[in-house]
Design a protein around this motif. Structure first.
Motif, PDB file in Angstrom:
ATOM      1  N   ALA A 243       0.676  -1.847   0.509  1.00  0.00           N
ATOM      2  CA  ALA A 243      -0.050   0.309   0.102  1.00  0.00           C
ATOM      3  C   ALA A 243       0.744   1.023  -0.221  1.00  0.00           C
ATOM      4  CB  ALA A 243      -0.866  -0.181   1.314  1.00  0.00           C
ATOM      5  N   PRO A 244       0.063   2.384  -0.904  1.00  0.00           N
ATOM      6  CA  PRO A 244       0.680   3.767  -0.305  1.00  0.00           C
ATOM      7  C   PRO A 244       1.336   3.652   0.540  1.00  0.00           C
ATOM      8  CG  PRO A 244      -0.829   3.852  -2.418  1.00  0.00           C
ATOM      9  CD  PRO A 244      -0.555   2.759  -1.783  1.00  0.00           C
ATOM     10  N   ASP A 245       2.253   5.161   1.293  1.00  0.00           N
ATOM     11  CA  ASP A 245       2.054   5.552   2.406  1.00  0.00           C
ATOM     12  C   ASP A 245       1.310   6.264   3.534  1.00  0.00           C
ATOM     13  OD1 ASP A 245       4.642   4.030   2.699  1.00  0.00           O
ATOM     14  OD2 ASP A 245       5.660   6.527   1.491  1.00  0.00           O
ATOM     15  N   ASN A 246       0.066   7.043   2.242  1.00  0.00           N
ATOM     16  CA  ASN A 246      -0.899   7.405   2.512  1.00  0.00           C
ATOM     17  C   ASN A 246      -1.918   6.794   2.448  1.00  0.00           C
ATOM     18  OD1 ASN A 246      -1.825   7.367  -0.150  1.00  0.00           O
ATOM     19  ND2 ASN A 246      -2.249   9.503   0.042  1.00  0.00           N
ATOM     20  N   SER A 247      -1.896   6.049   3.211  1.00  0.00           N
ATOM     21  CA  SER A 247      -2.848   4.926   3.138  1.00  0.00           C
ATOM     22  C   SER A 247      -4.054   4.871   4.285  1.00  0.00           C
ATOM     23  CB  SER A 247      -3.036   2.980   2.911  1.00  0.00           C
ATOM     24  OG  SER A 247      -2.165   3.667   1.879  1.00  0.00           O
ATOM     25  N   VAL A 248      -5.592   4.660   4.459  1.00  0.00           N
ATOM     26  CA  VAL A 248      -5.860   4.352   5.597  1.00  0.00           C
ATOM     27  C   VAL A 248      -6.199   3.158   5.794  1.00  0.00           C
ATOM     28  CG1 VAL A 248      -8.085   4.531   7.081  1.00  0.00           C
ATOM     29  CG2 VAL A 248      -6.779   6.532   6.095  1.00  0.00           C
ATOM     30  N   PHE A 249      -6.608   1.805   6.111  1.00  0.00           N
ATOM     31  CA  PHE A 249      -6.318   0.199   6.526  1.00  0.00           C
ATOM     32  C   PHE A 249      -7.642   0.284   7.366  1.00  0.00           C
ATOM     33  CE2 PHE A 249      -2.583   1.013   5.805  1.00  0.00           C
ATOM     34  CZ  PHE A 249      -1.862  -0.250   4.293  1.00  0.00           C
ATOM     35  N   LEU A 250      -9.070  -0.165   6.962  1.00  0.00           N
ATOM     36  CA  LEU A 250      -9.863  -0.157   7.789  1.00  0.00           C
ATOM     37  C   LEU A 250     -10.067  -2.366   7.907  1.00  0.00           C
ATOM     38  CD1 LEU A 250     -11.214   2.214   6.962  1.00  0.00           C
ATOM     39  CD2 LEU A 250     -13.243   1.088   7.456  1.00  0.00           C
ATOM     40  N   THR A 460      -6.458   1.375  11.522  1.00  0.00           N
ATOM     41  CA  THR A 460      -4.888   2.323  11.131  1.00  0.00           C
ATOM     42  C   THR A 460      -4.434   3.598   9.750  1.00  0.00           C
ATOM     43  OG1 THR A 460      -2.867   2.168  12.410  1.00  0.00           O
ATOM     44  CG2 THR A 460      -3.671   0.551  10.163  1.00  0.00           C
ATOM     45  N   GLY A 461      -4.583   3.620   9.494  1.00  0.00           N
ATOM     46  CA  GLY A 461      -2.831   4.962   9.389  1.00  0.00           C
ATOM     47  C   GLY A 461      -3.534   6.015   9.468  1.00  0.00           C
ATOM     48  N   SER A 462      -3.123   6.985   7.947  1.00  0.00           N
ATOM     49  CA  SER A 462      -3.135   8.050   7.956  1.00  0.00           C
ATOM     50  C   SER A 462      -4.780   9.156   8.949  1.00  0.00           C
ATOM     51  CB  SER A 462      -2.823   8.979   6.425  1.00  0.00           C
ATOM     52  OG  SER A 462      -3.540   9.702   6.277  1.00  0.00           O
ATOM     53  N   GLY A 463      -4.225   9.814   9.930  1.00  0.00           N
ATOM     54  CA  GLY A 463      -4.923  10.963  10.540  1.00  0.00           C
ATOM     55  C   GLY A 463      -5.731   9.845  11.313  1.00  0.00           C
ATOM     56  N   VAL A 464      -5.620   8.506  11.916  1.00  0.00           N
ATOM     57  CA  VAL A 464      -6.617   7.494  12.115  1.00  0.00           C
ATOM     58  C   VAL A 464      -6.273   7.334  14.369  1.00  0.00           C
ATOM     59  CG1 VAL A 464      -7.418   5.243  13.003  1.00  0.00           C
ATOM     60  CG2 VAL A 464      -7.375   6.398  10.384  1.00  0.00           C
ATOM     61  N   GLY A 465      -7.190   7.734  15.030  1.00  0.00           N
ATOM     62  CA  GLY A 465      -7.634   7.760  15.914  1.00  0.00           C
ATOM     63  C   GLY A 465      -6.454   6.755  17.186  1.00  0.00           C
ATOM     64  N   SER A 466      -6.798   6.376  17.882  1.00  0.00           N
ATOM     65  CA  SER A 466      -6.634   5.272  18.625  1.00  0.00           C
ATOM     66  C   SER A 466      -7.247   5.046  19.817  1.00  0.00           C
ATOM     67  CB  SER A 466      -5.281   5.591  18.990  1.00  0.00           C
ATOM     68  OG  SER A 466      -5.012   6.533  20.301  1.00  0.00           O
ATOM     69  N   GLY A 467      -7.303   3.513  20.008  1.00  0.00           N
ATOM     70  CA  GLY A 467      -8.179   3.440  21.427  1.00  0.00           C
ATOM     71  C   GLY A 467      -9.802   2.578  20.887  1.00  0.00           C
ATOM     72  N   ASN A 468     -10.314   2.872  21.733  1.00  0.00           N
ATOM     73  CA  ASN A 468     -11.423   1.154  21.523  1.00  0.00           C
ATOM     74  C   ASN A 468     -12.113   2.805  21.071  1.00  0.00           C
ATOM     75  OD1 ASN A 468     -14.517   0.581  23.242  1.00  0.00           O
ATOM     76  ND2 ASN A 468     -12.586  -1.692  22.650  1.00  0.00           N
ATOM     77  N   VAL A 469     -13.560   2.007  19.791  1.00  0.00           N
ATOM     78  CA  VAL A 469     -14.640   2.994  19.383  1.00  0.00           C
ATOM     79  C   VAL A 469     -14.483   1.631  19.101  1.00  0.00           C
ATOM     80  CG1 VAL A 469     -14.496   4.224  17.287  1.00  0.00           C
ATOM     81  CG2 VAL A 469     -12.591   4.437  18.693  1.00  0.00           C
ATOM     82  N   ASN A 470     -16.457   1.732  19.105  1.00  0.00           N
ATOM     83  CA  ASN A 470     -17.992   0.759  18.754  1.00  0.00           C
ATOM     84  C   ASN A 470     -18.473   1.939  17.891  1.00  0.00           C
ATOM     85  OD1 ASN A 470     -16.958  -0.708  20.297  1.00  0.00           O
ATOM     86  ND2 ASN A 470     -17.904  -0.448  22.354  1.00  0.00           N
ATOM     87  N   ALA A 471     -19.035   0.754  17.000  1.00  0.00           N
ATOM     88  CA  ALA A 471     -19.924   1.772  15.925  1.00  0.00           C
ATOM     89  C   ALA A 471     -20.561   0.795  15.309  1.00  0.00           C
ATOM     90  CB  ALA A 471     -18.327   1.788  15.003  1.00  0.00           C
ATOM     91  N   GLU A 472     -21.509   0.764  14.089  1.00  0.00           N
ATOM     92  CA  GLU A 472     -22.624  -0.115  13.808  1.00  0.00           C
ATOM     93  C   GLU A 472     -22.396  -0.124  12.380  1.00  0.00           C
ATOM     94  OE1 GLU A 472     -26.625   0.127  14.181  1.00  0.00           O
ATOM     95  OE2 GLU A 472     -26.541   1.608  16.214  1.00  0.00           O
ATOM     96  N   ILE A 473     -22.286  -1.315  11.587  1.00  0.00           N
ATOM     97  CA  ILE A 473     -22.158  -1.463   9.941  1.00  0.00           C
ATOM     98  C   ILE A 473     -22.661  -0.439   9.250  1.00  0.00           C
ATOM     99  CG2 ILE A 473     -24.055  -3.145   9.607  1.00  0.00           C
ATOM    100  CD1 ILE A 473     -21.856  -4.616   8.945  1.00  0.00           C
ATOM    101  N   MET A 474     -24.147   0.325  10.055  1.00  0.00           N
ATOM    102  CA  MET A 474     -24.369   1.554   8.672  1.00  0.00           C
ATOM    103  C   MET A 474     -22.904   2.499   8.475  1.00  0.00           C
ATOM    104  SD  MET A 474     -28.306   1.372   9.594  1.00  0.00           S
ATOM    105  CE  MET A 474     -27.713   2.047  11.141  1.00  0.00           C
TER     106      MET A 474
END
Ligand SMILES: [Zn+2]
Length: 536
Positions: A243-250, A460-474
């Motif tokens: 992946a290029p350097d400025n990538s975000v991974f989910l 993780t990646g460019s601009g992504v925060g840290s810690g425990n985060v919950n969300a919904e699939i939508m």
């Protein structure tokens, strides 16, 4: 901005975190340590079909119209869903409209493939003999030439050596990893097609299958589930390297997993409560008598398991043992939806997980219920379901029982199951398959593992925060749009996960958000895949 999304079907936060803690999944560990990690709440029912549909659209099932593996809006039998069943704009088409590039590999419910700016190699439920197996059309052939082992499908367990099947699942995951890297290099970042905004997504299905079939095969020496997850972790790590350097991974999963101790036969319960009536024909009466005497699929299963490998070796049957227990041909011998007297039936259930449909005039082809009766019966069945106890215990079956209005909203609400209940916390699958299985309300399950509501979320990646985060699939679809700084349709239900994309969202109101798509008849083999998995 470059985004890489890895879909791990059926990954559970509890199992994945335990394995990370034990050092088994080094790449997922790196992602969660350096970024965010938490639970991703699925749709209800937490089924692969509706869940990945909400993922692709950012809306609840009431707005995309996919509630199950089957679309039963036009017949009791139903039609197997495909991408045309999703009646809302997908995030892929929005990204394409705004000039971004999209590359999808093996995501369920993407056949027939949309003509996105980029490519789609559809996943589960792509008919083997389809004429348009990818977009662009020749891409699937190119993949098969480069990776002869690549397949749209990952084969379910068909009996025989479990170790060999797990070996096969690992090879299938490895070939998806290799295909991912090939597609990213050749078709996403190749010369002449550069874009500032690129999204690649690969989906791994082997993780779901191994948990369904081998949940109870874990010993001190061997955890077949972990074998498959380790392979997927390795493929994700290898793909991240290119992946290029400025990538975000989910990392996302459509639901979690857990053990299943018993099945609650919804149709048997409805019959006992007087909401479902069987035909009075001689044939149906005979089947009923035989079922009471023990000549039913459930009682015959142990015998079937002994006989099945023999008849399979003789070439008399194909598919998995689960397919054999719910095969349409068996409807001639055992009680099934064919024996229901629809004109005298008020409520029924179709395939898992945990729902009841009312037989409504104007919606169901032989529906009789109207207006006030619909409301009265909805309330009555809901209250009765709340009181159901698990056999031989005083434990309540359902954690909750809700009406469709309490769970969903949107233009396709009328097609939704009318009452839903969640019994997964009690390790119980509310099952309304086409067959009645037995005369009992509760039976032992055909598969030892099944879905849970919470999947995993990591980023993780460019601009992504840290810690425990919950969300919904939508929430994923609007988050992807926001990462690219594209406007988000106001009709989406999901919200931007600000720990992944912190910039202030912009909104739009596309008039063609709800699209009407023809549901084409899909060839028989998609139905067979679902039967093999025991879904129908
Ligand atoms: Zn799934």
């Amino acid at each position: 901005m470059n985004i890489f999304v890895f879909g791990i079907d059926g990954a559970s936060p509890d199992l994945v975190n335990r394995w990370i803690g034990q050092g088994h999944l080094p790449n997922l560990e790196k992602i969660s340590r350096s970024g965010i990690s938490g639970k991703l709440k699925s749709t209800f029912p937490p089924l692969t079909g509706p869940a990945w549909s909400s993922f692709q659209t950012g809306v609840n099932p009431g707005k995309h119209g996919v509630y199950n593996w089957l679309d039963t809006s036009s017949s009791y039998e139903g039609k197997v869903i495909n991408s045309n069943s999703i009646r809302t704009k997908t995030v892929w088409s929005l990204i394409s409209t705004y000039g971004g590039r999209v590359g999808l590999l093996s995501l369920p419910v993407t056949y027939p493939p949309e003509k996105v700016n980029g490519f789609i190699v559809p996943g589960f439920l792509t008919p083997e003999n389809a004429s348009q197996r990818s977009h662009p059309k020749d891409l699937m052939r190119e993949l098969e030439d480069s990776f002869p082992e690549f397949d749209h499908y990952v084969r379910e367990y068909m009996g025989g050596s479990k170790k060999e099947w797990v070996g096969y699942l690992k090879r299938a995951a490895a070939s998806r990893g290799k295909a991912s890297r090939y597609l990213v290099k050749r078709h996403l970042f190749s010369s002449g097609s550069e874009s500032d905004n690129n999204l690649f997504m690969a989906h791994y299905f082997a993780t779901d299958l191994v948990q369904h079939f081998l949940w109870d095969e874990v010993t001190e020496d061997w955890d077949p589930r972990l074998d498959v997850f380790k392979q997927v972790d390795e493929e994700i790590g290898n793909t991240m390297e290119i992946a290029p350097d400025n990538s975000v991974f989910l990392i996302v999963s459509d639901h979690g997993f857990g053990p299943i101790d018993r099945i609650f036969n919804v149709n048997n319960w409805l019959r006992k409560e007087g909401y479902l009536t069987l035909e009075k024909s001689a044939k149906t009466l005979m089947k009923q008598t035989l079922s009471r005497l023990g000549l039913n699929q459930h009682r015959l299963k142990p015998l079937g398991e002994k006989i099945y490998p023999i008849v399979k070796n003789l070439g008399l049957v194909s598919g998995s043992i689960i397919n054999a227990s719910s095969h349409p041909a068996l409807k001639a011998f055992f009680l099934s939806d064919r024996d229901i007297d629809w004109s005298a039936t008020a409520a029924y259930s179709k395939s898992d997980i945990g729902h009841v449909r009312l037989n409504i005039a104007g919606r169901e082809s032989q529906g009789e219920l109207e207006g006030a009766d619909v409301n009265r019966l909805t309330g009555e069945i809901k209250e009765k379901l709340k009181e159901v106890r698990i056999a031989d215990t005083d434990q309540k079956l359902a954690e909750w029982v809700k009406t469709k209005e309490e769970l969903y909203c949107g233009p396709y609400l009328k097609d939704a199951p009318d009452i839903m209940f969640n019994s997964l916390k009690q390790n119980t699958l509310g099952f309304g398959a086409a067959m009645f299985l037995s005369d009992e309300l509760f039976n032992t399950p055909f598969k030892p593992g099944n879905h849970r509501r919470n999947g995993v979320l990591m980023a993780t990646g460019s601009g992504v925060g840290s810690g425990n985060v919950n969300a919904e699939i939508m929430d994923i679809a609007p988050t992807l749009l926001n990462l690219f700084s594209f406007p988000i349709p106001e009709q989406m239900d999901g919200e931007v996960i600000r720990a992944i994309s912190s910039s202030e969202p912009r909104y739009s109101r596309p008039e063609d958000f709800y699209r009407s798509r023809e549901i084409r008849e899909v060839p028989e083999d998609s139905r067979k895949k679902l039967e093999n998995l025991g879904y129908l």
